[in-house]
Write a protein that holds these residues in place. Structure first.
Motif, PDB file in Angstrom:
ATOM      1  N   GLY A   9       0.774  -1.227   0.000  1.00  0.00           N
ATOM      2  CA  GLY A   9       0.000   0.000   0.000  1.00  0.00           C
ATOM      3  C   GLY A   9       0.806   1.277   0.000  1.00  0.00           C
ATOM      4  N   CYS A  10       2.136   1.174  -0.049  1.00  0.00           N
ATOM      5  CA  CYS A  10       2.946   2.393   0.031  1.00  0.00           C
ATOM      6  C   CYS A  10       4.064   2.443  -1.007  1.00  0.00           C
ATOM      7  N   LEU A  11       4.298   1.360  -1.727  1.00  0.00           N
ATOM      8  CA  LEU A  11       5.361   1.325  -2.730  1.00  0.00           C
ATOM      9  C   LEU A  11       4.784   0.880  -4.066  1.00  0.00           C
ATOM     10  N   ASP A  12       5.363   1.385  -5.149  1.00  0.00           N
ATOM     11  CA  ASP A  12       4.985   0.848  -6.447  1.00  0.00           C
ATOM     12  C   ASP A  12       5.571  -0.554  -6.579  1.00  0.00           C
ATOM     13  N   VAL A  13       5.014  -1.343  -7.482  1.00  0.00           N
ATOM     14  CA  VAL A  13       5.401  -2.754  -7.553  1.00  0.00           C
ATOM     15  C   VAL A  13       6.847  -2.940  -8.019  1.00  0.00           C
ATOM     16  N   LYS A  14       7.387  -1.985  -8.758  1.00  0.00           N
ATOM     17  CA  LYS A  14       8.789  -2.098  -9.165  1.00  0.00           C
ATOM     18  C   LYS A  14       9.708  -1.984  -7.949  1.00  0.00           C
ATOM     19  N   THR A  15       9.488  -0.957  -7.145  1.00  0.00           N
ATOM     20  CA  THR A  15      10.278  -0.804  -5.921  1.00  0.00           C
ATOM     21  C   THR A  15       9.987  -1.939  -4.955  1.00  0.00           C
ATOM     22  N   GLY A  16       8.711  -2.319  -4.860  1.00  0.00           N
ATOM     23  CA  GLY A  16       8.337  -3.418  -3.976  1.00  0.00           C
ATOM     24  C   GLY A  16       9.006  -4.722  -4.354  1.00  0.00           C
ATOM     25  N   SER A  17       9.204  -4.940  -5.649  1.00  0.00           N
ATOM     26  CA  SER A  17       9.877  -6.164  -6.098  1.00  0.00           C
ATOM     27  C   SER A  17      11.308  -6.215  -5.580  1.00  0.00           C
ATOM     28  N   LYS A  18      11.979  -5.079  -5.615  1.00  0.00           N
ATOM     29  CA  LYS A  18      13.357  -5.038  -5.113  1.00  0.00           C
ATOM     30  C   LYS A  18      13.398  -5.206  -3.598  1.00  0.00           C
ATOM     31  N   VAL A  19      12.412  -4.642  -2.914  1.00  0.00           N
ATOM     32  CA  VAL A  19      12.350  -4.794  -1.451  1.00  0.00           C
ATOM     33  C   VAL A  19      12.090  -6.254  -1.082  1.00  0.00           C
ATOM     34  N   ILE A  20      11.137  -6.876  -1.770  1.00  0.00           N
ATOM     35  CA  ILE A  20      10.826  -8.287  -1.510  1.00  0.00           C
ATOM     36  C   ILE A  20      12.056  -9.158  -1.759  1.00  0.00           C
ATOM     37  N   ALA A  21      12.743  -8.903  -2.866  1.00  0.00           N
ATOM     38  CA  ALA A  21      13.945  -9.684  -3.181  1.00  0.00           C
ATOM     39  C   ALA A  21      15.011  -9.503  -2.104  1.00  0.00           C
ATOM     40  N   SER A  22      15.147  -8.281  -1.593  1.00  0.00           N
ATOM     41  CA  SER A  22      16.135  -8.021  -0.539  1.00  0.00           C
ATOM     42  C   SER A  22      15.790  -8.787   0.738  1.00  0.00           C
ATOM     43  N   HIS A  66      17.645 -14.192  -6.154  1.00  0.00           N
ATOM     44  CA  HIS A  66      17.069 -12.918  -5.714  1.00  0.00           C
ATOM     45  C   HIS A  66      18.005 -11.745  -6.028  1.00  0.00           C
ATOM     46  N   THR A  67      19.297 -11.986  -5.937  1.00  0.00           N
ATOM     47  CA  THR A  67      20.262 -10.933  -6.275  1.00  0.00           C
ATOM     48  C   THR A  67      20.160 -10.564  -7.750  1.00  0.00           C
ATOM     49  N   LEU A  68      20.051 -11.573  -8.604  1.00  0.00           N
ATOM     50  CA  LEU A  68      19.910 -11.316 -10.041  1.00  0.00           C
ATOM     51  C   LEU A  68      18.618 -10.575 -10.353  1.00  0.00           C
ATOM     52  N   LEU A  69      17.567 -10.843  -9.580  1.00  0.00           N
ATOM     53  CA  LEU A  69      16.306 -10.132  -9.805  1.00  0.00           C
ATOM     54  C   LEU A  69      16.476  -8.639  -9.553  1.00  0.00           C
ATOM     55  N   THR A 150       6.664 -15.379   0.483  1.00  0.00           N
ATOM     56  CA  THR A 150       7.047 -15.763  -0.879  1.00  0.00           C
ATOM     57  C   THR A 150       5.859 -15.657  -1.829  1.00  0.00           C
ATOM     58  N   VAL A 151       4.686 -16.072  -1.361  1.00  0.00           N
ATOM     59  CA  VAL A 151       3.478 -15.960  -2.189  1.00  0.00           C
ATOM     60  C   VAL A 151       3.190 -14.493  -2.507  1.00  0.00           C
ATOM     61  N   TYR A 152       3.215 -13.659  -1.472  1.00  0.00           N
ATOM     62  CA  TYR A 152       2.936 -12.236  -1.686  1.00  0.00           C
ATOM     63  C   TYR A 152       4.015 -11.599  -2.563  1.00  0.00           C
ATOM     64  N   VAL A 157       6.053  -9.180  -7.718  1.00  0.00           N
ATOM     65  CA  VAL A 157       6.986  -9.239  -8.848  1.00  0.00           C
ATOM     66  C   VAL A 157       6.240  -9.507 -10.155  1.00  0.00           C
ATOM     67  N   MET A 158       5.262 -10.398 -10.117  1.00  0.00           N
ATOM     68  CA  MET A 158       4.495 -10.678 -11.327  1.00  0.00           C
ATOM     69  C   MET A 158       3.632  -9.479 -11.739  1.00  0.00           C
ATOM     70  N   SER A 159       3.229  -8.669 -10.768  1.00  0.00           N
ATOM     71  CA  SER A 159       2.501  -7.440 -11.105  1.00  0.00           C
ATOM     72  C   SER A 159       3.414  -6.477 -11.853  1.00  0.00           C
ATOM     73  N   HIS A 160       4.659  -6.392 -11.413  1.00  0.00           N
ATOM     74  CA  HIS A 160       5.634  -5.572 -12.142  1.00  0.00           C
ATOM     75  C   HIS A 160       5.843  -6.131 -13.547  1.00  0.00           C
ATOM     76  N   TYR A 161       5.900  -7.443 -13.653  1.00  0.00           N
ATOM     77  CA  TYR A 161       6.034  -8.092 -14.966  1.00  0.00           C
ATOM     78  C   TYR A 161       4.857  -7.724 -15.872  1.00  0.00           C
ATOM     79  N   GLN A 162       3.656  -7.769 -15.321  1.00  0.00           N
ATOM     80  CA  GLN A 162       2.474  -7.438 -16.123  1.00  0.00           C
ATOM     81  C   GLN A 162       2.475  -5.980 -16.558  1.00  0.00           C
ATOM     82  N   ASN A 163       2.950  -5.102 -15.688  1.00  0.00           N
ATOM     83  CA  ASN A 163       3.057  -3.690 -16.074  1.00  0.00           C
ATOM     84  C   ASN A 163       4.027  -3.511 -17.237  1.00  0.00           C
ATOM     85  N   LEU A 164       5.151  -4.223 -17.178  1.00  0.00           N
ATOM     86  CA  LEU A 164       6.119  -4.154 -18.275  1.00  0.00           C
ATOM     87  C   LEU A 164       5.522  -4.705 -19.566  1.00  0.00           C
TER      88      LEU A 164
END
Length: 200
Positions: A9-22, A66-69, A150-152, A157-164
């Motif tokens: 609810g506070c990050l766009d999915v691109k930034t959120g993808s990097k946070v999740i991976a971290s 996750h690092t490669l992501l 992991t599910v979330y 990440v897949m939402s970011h993929y769909q945006n791309l």
């Protein structure tokens, strides 16, 4: 259209993808360290469990994945193939850990019965069983939390993929439309130009 429009609810999915991976990198490193410590202790007494060796490989692969992501999202010009690969590898690792934990839990319960029978009946046996079961419950609770994360994370990440993908499709449609607009201009040979008054 993306499954999620934001992460937490506070990050766009691109930034959120990097946070999740971290976060998943930290979790994988913790699992790697814990498993490496257990393997070292076991090898000191001449016992090395094959499951520990597999877990070391899985956690190492997970850290790299996750690092490669993160690198892909930050720098790659065409990140979608790598994002798809990340999803596949992530769930292979997750299901591998699930299988190993299930197998070791069955072994742990069997071992508990053997040890408890050697202790004998009474308060000591009950206390041992309670502590043993509590330890197993803690492990599965932690795994459950990581599994839900992991599910979330996969959804983010897949939402970011769909945006791309949607952006690429929109750009392609725009190029086709512009091409059609340019190609549909009426063509009139010079010799067939209509006569205008005063034209020589």
């Amino acid at each position: 259209m993306a499954i999620l429009q934001s992460c937490c609810g506070c990050l766009d999915v691109k930034t959120g993808s990097k946070v999740i991976a971290s976060i998943l990198i930290v979790i994988s490193l913790a699992g790697l360290g814990y498993t490496a410590y257990g393997t070292t202790v076991a090898s000191a007494v001449g016992v090395v469990s094959p499951t520990n060796v597999i877990l070391l490989s899985v956690y190492s692969l997970s850290v790299s994945n996750h690092t490669l992501l993160i690198i892909t999202i930050a720098k790659a010009k065409k990140p979608r193939p790598m994002i798809s690969a990340w999803g596949v590898v992530t769930w292979i690792c997750t299901l591998a850990v699930l299988g190993i934990y299930s197998f070791t839990t069955v072994q742990a319960v069997a071992l508990m019965s053997v040890i408890a029978s050697s202790i004998g009946s009474g308060l000591n046996q009950d206390a041992f069983k309670a502590g043993y079961v509590a330890g197993i419950a803690i492990v599965w609770t932690i795994f459950g939390i990581i599994f839900m994360l992991t599910v979330y994370g996969t959804l983010v990440v897949m939402s970011h993929y769909q945006n791309l993908r949607d952006a690429a499709m929109g750009q392609g449609q725009q190029q086709v439309a512009m091409g059609n607009l340019a190609g549909n201009q009426p063509y009139m040979p010079v010799g067939n130009q209509p006569y205008m008054p005063g034209q020589v």
